[in-house]
Write a protein that holds these residues in place. Structure first.
Motif, PDB file in Angstrom:
ATOM      1  N   GLN A  82       0.558  -1.214  -0.062  1.00 44.68           N
ATOM      2  CA  GLN A  82       0.133  -0.093  -0.037  1.00 44.68           C
ATOM      3  C   GLN A  82       0.670   1.271   0.063  1.00 44.68           C
ATOM      4  O   GLN A  82       0.697   2.002  -0.543  1.00 44.68           O
ATOM      5  N   ARG A  85       2.598   1.659  -3.484  1.00 45.24           N
ATOM      6  CA  ARG A  85       1.443   2.045  -4.423  1.00 45.24           C
ATOM      7  C   ARG A  85       1.294   3.554  -4.136  1.00 45.24           C
ATOM      8  O   ARG A  85       1.078   4.172  -5.331  1.00 45.24           O
ATOM      9  N   GLN A  88       3.856   5.489  -5.648  1.00 44.14           N
ATOM     10  CA  GLN A  88       4.094   5.296  -7.025  1.00 44.14           C
ATOM     11  C   GLN A  88       5.291   4.475  -7.495  1.00 44.14           C
ATOM     12  O   GLN A  88       5.920   4.829  -8.600  1.00 44.14           O
ATOM     13  N   PHE A 106      -4.503  -5.643  -4.792  1.00 45.78           N
ATOM     14  CA  PHE A 106      -3.377  -6.123  -5.700  1.00 45.78           C
ATOM     15  C   PHE A 106      -3.209  -7.067  -6.744  1.00 45.78           C
ATOM     16  O   PHE A 106      -2.206  -7.768  -6.983  1.00 45.78           O
ATOM     17  N   VAL A 109      -1.010  -6.674  -9.731  1.00 43.88           N
ATOM     18  CA  VAL A 109       0.492  -6.755  -9.644  1.00 43.88           C
ATOM     19  C   VAL A 109       1.037  -7.901 -10.092  1.00 43.88           C
ATOM     20  O   VAL A 109       0.378  -9.164  -9.861  1.00 43.88           O
ATOM     21  N   ARG A 132       7.305   3.216 -16.002  1.00 45.39           N
ATOM     22  CA  ARG A 132       6.398   4.191 -15.118  1.00 45.39           C
ATOM     23  C   ARG A 132       6.544   5.633 -15.789  1.00 45.39           C
ATOM     24  O   ARG A 132       7.312   6.073 -16.471  1.00 45.39           O
TER      25      ARG A 132
END
Length: 134
Positions: A82, A85, A88, A106, A109, A132
């Protein structure tokens, strides 16, 4: 003679990136860390407990990616996931359990089941980091 950045990135695709490794199996943590280092990464950890990982996250240091074992000595790694995430930071899961052990938030993932193909996992994480948003 200067080395081309393209060639450097190909030989050390994680060069300049710091990767958090959370794995409670000592030998697997060592194998993962060695594979990441050989790809040029700096390693944060490895650590084997959520309580050891959270200080790394809160230290203010940059993390570019992470490899998280889902179950750490009967404690789920989801609080760390968490946090990653929210920041980022791309990450992948490893597990010796079924995919159903992954918390619903999740399920998107990337998951590597044990025994892990470490080279393929490193390539997958490298791609996540490279893709990303800037």
């Amino acid at each position: 003679m200067a080395i081309s950045p393209t060639i450097s990135r190909r030989n050390a695709p994680l060069s300049g990136w710091r990767i958090l490794v959370i794995e409670d199996e000592y030998f697997l943590a060592d194998d993962i860390s060695r594979a990441l280092r050989s790809a040029g990464a700096e390693i944060a950890g490895p650590v084997g407990e959520v309580d050891e990982a959270l200080p790394i996250l809160n230290s203010g240091g940059v993390l570019d990616g992470a490899i998280l074992d889902v179950n750490l000595r009967n404690e789920m790694v989801f609080p760390v996931a968490q946090e990653l995430r929210a920041r980022q930071v791309p990450f992948v899961f490893t597990t010796g359990y079924d995919k159903v052990s992954i918390a619903p938030q999740f399920r998107d993932v990337m998951l590597w089941e044990k025994p892990i193909d470490i080279a393929a996992m490193v390539r997958g994480l490298t791609q996540l980091i490279a893709d990303r948003p800037a």
